[in-house]
Design a protein around this motif. Sequence first.
Motif: not given
Length: 325
Positions: A66, A70, A280
Amino acid sequence: MDLHFQIFHEFVWGFWPGIFVVFGVGFFVGYLASFLGLGGGFIYTPFFHSFFHLTAVQAVAVSLAQMPVSALSGLYVYYKNNKIRWKKGFVLLLTSIPTAQYTAFAFGRFEDTALGKQLYYGIPLSEFVYMFVFTIFLGILATYNLITSLKKRKRYYESLPILNSEPNTKLQNSEKRTNLVGPNPNESIINDKNHDDQFRFSKKSISIVLLVGVFFGMFSSLFGIGGGFLAVPLFVYYFRMSPVEAVATSFLGIFLTSFGTTVQFLLLGKLHWELALIGSFGGIFGARIGSLKAVKAKPYTILLVTSFFQFLVVVWYLVAKLPKF
């Protein structure tokens, strides 16, 4: 959707609550990471390890997966504000990427070996080693963040009388009148040039950054964290970056290192991509908002919150996860 997201049925409260909780955790991790330049694995990894019953390697894989999305969201904001110091960031990546790749491969394979599967106090040896090392490491990090935050808080309140003094008030009013005219379009270019003039690469500085890159990549793959706890202090105290520049440059390392490691775990069959996908989405919004507020944030406040959650994870592992000897 239910057919392809079976892993969410493993959540203690069921399928849909699992999706919303993962999204919320992703938002919080993305928001927090944008302040500190950390990957948020100290929250993500134990969360998936505990509440979705993933193995240690699988939890680390989801945590790392993730991060690229980000981190990219936060990087865009920092790039627009000219906060990334590219040269220092790419030197760090020279060792962090290959180290992270090797560590991910070795860690992923160890879980499947006879030694890794051997039961030790009722749990596989690979799980025991991970939890034991992670708990010690996180406890040290939480203590460091707590002490640092208290020092920053003390300095902040000591500086208030100076900031509120009459000469400083006149200076602030003068700056406000200047700002009414409008910002200088060449200011960011001048600041960037001055920053480059303050520091020159040497053999010693390059060696230090390369060494930090090794630990950056190793800890990233072992614990599912970004490695910013190493890079940010280095950039601030050694390269004389501002805290925001250090976080932004650390995000560059987090993005590229975690992306390559995610591919490695995917090839090893250790990645639950559906968990990473939902996390995410939350991380995108959290990182964007967090990076926009990073300049105005009080560093001691966010460090206090971080250390609080880190101590919670340590207590949780000691009480509920680690075997009783």
